[in-house]
Design an enzyme around this catalytic site. Structure first.
Site, PDB file in Angstrom:
ATOM      1  N   GLU B  26       0.848  -1.202   0.000  1.00 18.94           N
ATOM      2  CA  GLU B  26       0.000   0.000   0.000  1.00 18.94           C
ATOM      3  C   GLU B  26       0.878   1.245   0.000  1.00 18.94           C
ATOM      4  O   GLU B  26       2.002   1.219   0.513  1.00 18.94           O
ATOM      5  CB  GLU B  26      -0.904  -0.005   1.251  1.00 18.94           C
ATOM      6  CG  GLU B  26      -1.859   1.185   1.304  1.00 18.94           C
ATOM      7  CD  GLU B  26      -2.908   1.067   2.418  1.00 18.94           C
ATOM      8  OE1 GLU B  26      -2.908   0.043   3.126  1.00 18.94           O
ATOM      9  OE2 GLU B  26      -3.707   2.001   2.559  1.00 18.94           O
ATOM     10  N   ASN B 173     -12.326  -1.381  -1.261  1.00 20.88           N
ATOM     11  CA  ASN B 173     -11.575  -1.898  -0.111  1.00 20.88           C
ATOM     12  C   ASN B 173     -12.160  -1.347   1.174  1.00 20.88           C
ATOM     13  O   ASN B 173     -12.417  -0.143   1.271  1.00 20.88           O
ATOM     14  CB  ASN B 173     -10.102  -1.475  -0.197  1.00 20.88           C
ATOM     15  CG  ASN B 173      -9.380  -1.673   1.121  1.00 20.88           C
ATOM     16  OD1 ASN B 173      -8.977  -2.782   1.453  1.00 20.88           O
ATOM     17  ND2 ASN B 173      -9.227  -0.607   1.903  1.00 20.88           N
ATOM     18  N   GLU B 174     -12.391  -2.202   2.133  1.00 23.35           N
ATOM     19  CA  GLU B 174     -12.896  -1.766   3.451  1.00 23.35           C
ATOM     20  C   GLU B 174     -13.994  -0.714   3.301  1.00 23.35           C
ATOM     21  O   GLU B 174     -13.955   0.339   3.945  1.00 23.35           O
ATOM     22  CB  GLU B 174     -11.751  -1.273   4.348  1.00 23.35           C
ATOM     23  CG  GLU B 174     -10.746  -2.373   4.662  1.00 23.35           C
ATOM     24  CD  GLU B 174      -9.854  -2.103   5.860  1.00 23.35           C
ATOM     25  OE1 GLU B 174      -9.946  -1.028   6.466  1.00 23.35           O
ATOM     26  OE2 GLU B 174      -9.051  -2.993   6.202  1.00 23.35           O
ATOM     27  N   GLU B 297      -5.961  -8.940   3.757  1.00 23.96           N
ATOM     28  CA  GLU B 297      -5.165  -8.221   4.763  1.00 23.96           C
ATOM     29  C   GLU B 297      -5.127  -9.066   6.019  1.00 23.96           C
ATOM     30  O   GLU B 297      -6.181  -9.349   6.603  1.00 23.96           O
ATOM     31  CB  GLU B 297      -5.753  -6.831   5.057  1.00 23.96           C
ATOM     32  CG  GLU B 297      -5.587  -5.854   3.901  1.00 23.96           C
ATOM     33  CD  GLU B 297      -5.954  -4.421   4.256  1.00 23.96           C
ATOM     34  OE1 GLU B 297      -5.831  -4.044   5.440  1.00 23.96           O
ATOM     35  OE2 GLU B 297      -6.360  -3.690   3.337  1.00 23.96           O
TER      36      GLU B 297
END
Lengths: 91, 497
Positions: B26, B173-174, B297
């Protein structure tokens, strides 16, 4: 209850001068692990003119808060191929 | 403490997907910049801006897949800022992580080049939180279209004639958190919309990954599966091993207590329950297991190293992390019918990294060594394995002392990975090997072990903790007897027939 709060954008990921002052007030920064005041200022001057410094606090090469690590004798400037804290570099 | 293990070498439970050994990169702290990307004019030896020492170390791991650009960063990332001449690229503040300047010098072309150099598959996370459907659609077109189109022409102008092959694409994402603070009902609808425009061009077929739950958010999994399962190839799960409490103090990466050691390993084992329960929900909508679960993750999360920027998530990595890695990989193996990929967070300088850097210096962490020892399981057949034995107890709580996983590779070699999580007790294990098809004629073994709870490598002593040849075993009438050191990860290679 699932905690789905954002992990990255909370205030505790922000570095401010009060936090730095609080760390520097701890006992270890009054010990013989620290460099002299003049050497500290010399190191900090080098950091302040360094292209790898971000936001006035963070060294992008090692991720450290320079106001803290510059105090410590055992720490070295991590700039690739060049120690910007060395006497030669400063002079 | 004795432990009896039975391995049925003639009973296979399917293939251990190599992508379980994936990694995550990231734009966070010093993962991309300084950790991977130093630029072509750096004093640090590099290949087209990517540092050679890191590249060489990562190639040894045979990384199958690399996720990028986030993380939370993905839902703030606008890919058009990261292409074209670097000097013209937009500069922005990475507000999520440390407030540092993002100069966009590492963008799509640089990431795809990194994957080419690593010979791994790219896994790109698209922006649902702050991006548009058009933006996501055009990114896929830019990367994969082999014809005449505005995006393909733009890619060619930027120096890439042929499209890249892109299989893995995450739609957000998330999104329950940093990716938009959405409710699962809302995300499920957005997923259906966004994924429609993630097109397959030519021979390129995109494997679409939906944003799944955080830890034990079973309602999220239930809702997104119910509303969107026909439109996805996989769904993600995020879980971090945190010895303390996330918001009030996670605990230090070194200098921790025996209680923290125990708690960390107990929490690492929670991955098994999470996969089991999320899989049970998935089974209701996908009983044939067409849809994969991707743990994109995972890893340990501690307080940052003292004196470092808290937004950089920089932590040391000890033998404790090696055991978390070994335990977790063994759990992923056990769920190989559902878990098709996993991505440890994160590859360099962030959380449970396999590599740490400081300027031109680099070190390999204990977690790196586990991934290197375990890479023999990639694409191997998981063998039936059972264990009974003593438990590891502390303050009235118990967890199994030894974890085991076994597989057979394409050459017929059997690999057995064993973790002894006890901080102070050796484990005497007896491994009965059934169904080998012939006598054992060769065994070799490697062990990573330490004398202290927080043994780790430093830039001054980068090889303080490395694997060594393991010889504390003997074979008697087809049974392998071994004495596993406390705090150790061991991998046996057994050749028979």
């Amino acid at each position: 209850m699932v905690d789905n709060r954002c992990k990255g954008c909370r205030d505790d990921y922000v570095v401010d001068s009060k936090q730095i002052e609080r760390v520097l007030a701890s006992p270890m920064f009054r010990s013989d692990r620290c460099v002299s005041d003049s050497e500290y200022l010399t190191r900090l001057d080098a950091c302040m003119s360094c292209p790898k410094l971000q936001g006035g606090t963070t060294c992008l090469v090692c991720g450290c808060i320079v106001q803290i690590t510059a105090k410590l004798k055992e720490k070295r400037c991590p700039y690739p191929g060049e120690d910007r804290w060395s006497i030669e570099a400063v002079s | 403490m004795s432990h009896v293990i039975t391995i049925n070498a003639d009973v296979s439970h399917g293939t251990i997907n190599r992508n379980i050994y994936g990694h995550f990169s990231e734009h966070l702290g010093r993962c991309i910049y300084e950790g991977i990307w130093v630029g072509e004019d750096s004093n640090i030896p590099n290949t087209e801006g990517i540092r050679n020492d890191v590249l060489e170390a990562l190639k040894k791991l045979k990384i199958p897949v690399l996720r990028w650009p986030g993380g939370c960063f993905a839902d703030e990332y606008h890919w058009k800022d990261g292409i074209g001449p670097r000097e013209n690229r937009k500069r922005m503040i990475n507000t999520h992580w440390g407030g540092v300047v993002e100069n966009n010098h590492f963008g799509t072309h640089e990431f795809m080049r990194l994957c080419e150099l690593l010979e791994c598959e790219p896994y790109i996370s698209g922006n649902v939180g702050s991006g548009t459907v058009q933006e996501m659609s055009e990114w896929v077109e830019y990367m994969t279209f082999d014809g005449v189109s505005p995006m393909a022409e733009w890619r060619k102008e930027n120096g890439r004639e042929k499209p890249w092959k892109l299989k893995y694409f995450g739609v957000g994402n998330e999104n329950w958190g940093c990716g938009g603070n959405m409710r699962p009902e809302y995300y499920a609808d957005l997923y259906r919309q966004y994924q429609t425009y993630v097109r397959n061009y030519g021979e390129n077929k995109v494997y679409k990954i939906a944003c799944g739950p955080n830890v034990d958010d079973y309602r999220w999994m239930e809702t997104v599966m119910r509303e969107a399962h026909p439109f996805m190839d996989a769904i993600s799960l995020h879980y971090y091993t945190i010895p303390g409490e996330f918001w009030t103090g996670k605990g230090p990466a070194t200098g921790f207590t025996e209680q923290e050691w125990f708690t960390t390993l107990k929490k690492a084992l929670h991955m098994d329950e999470l996969i089991t329960r999320h899989s049970a929900i998935m089974d209701q909508y996908d009983p044939n297991k067409r849809i994969g679960l991707i743990v994109d993750e995972w890893g340990t999360w501690y307080d940052v190293e003292p004196g470092t920027n808290p937004g950089f998530l920089y932590q040391q990595n000890t033998i404790r992390d090696a055991l978390v890695a070994g335990l977790t990989l063994n759990i992923f193996h056990e769920h190989n019918d559902r878990v098709v990929m996993a991505n440890i967070a994160q590859i360099v300088n962030v959380l449970q990294s396999v590599i740490l850097t400081e300027g031109e210096k680099m070190l390999l962490t204990p977690t790196y060594h586990v991934f290197n020892m375990y890479k023999v399981h990639q694409d191997a057949e998981r063998l039936d394995a059972h264990i009974s034995g003593s438990e590891y107890e502390m303050d009235g709580e118990k967890i199994p002392q030894v974890s085991v996983s076994a597989s057979k590779d394409a050459e017929g070699k059997i690999h057995v990975s064993l973790c002894n999580v006890s901080h102070d007790s050796q484990a005497d294990v007896s491994v009965a090997l059934r169904g080998l098809g012939g006598p054992i004629f060769k065994i070799k073994a490697e062990q990573l072990a330490a004398d202290s709870l927080d043994a780790h490598n430093t830039f001054e002593a980068p090889d303080a903790l490395t694997p060594s040849t393991f010889s504390a075993y003997e074979v008697e009438e087809g049974v392998l007897h071994a004495k596993l050191a406390p705090m150790s990860v061991t991998v046996f290679e057994i050749t028979a027939g």
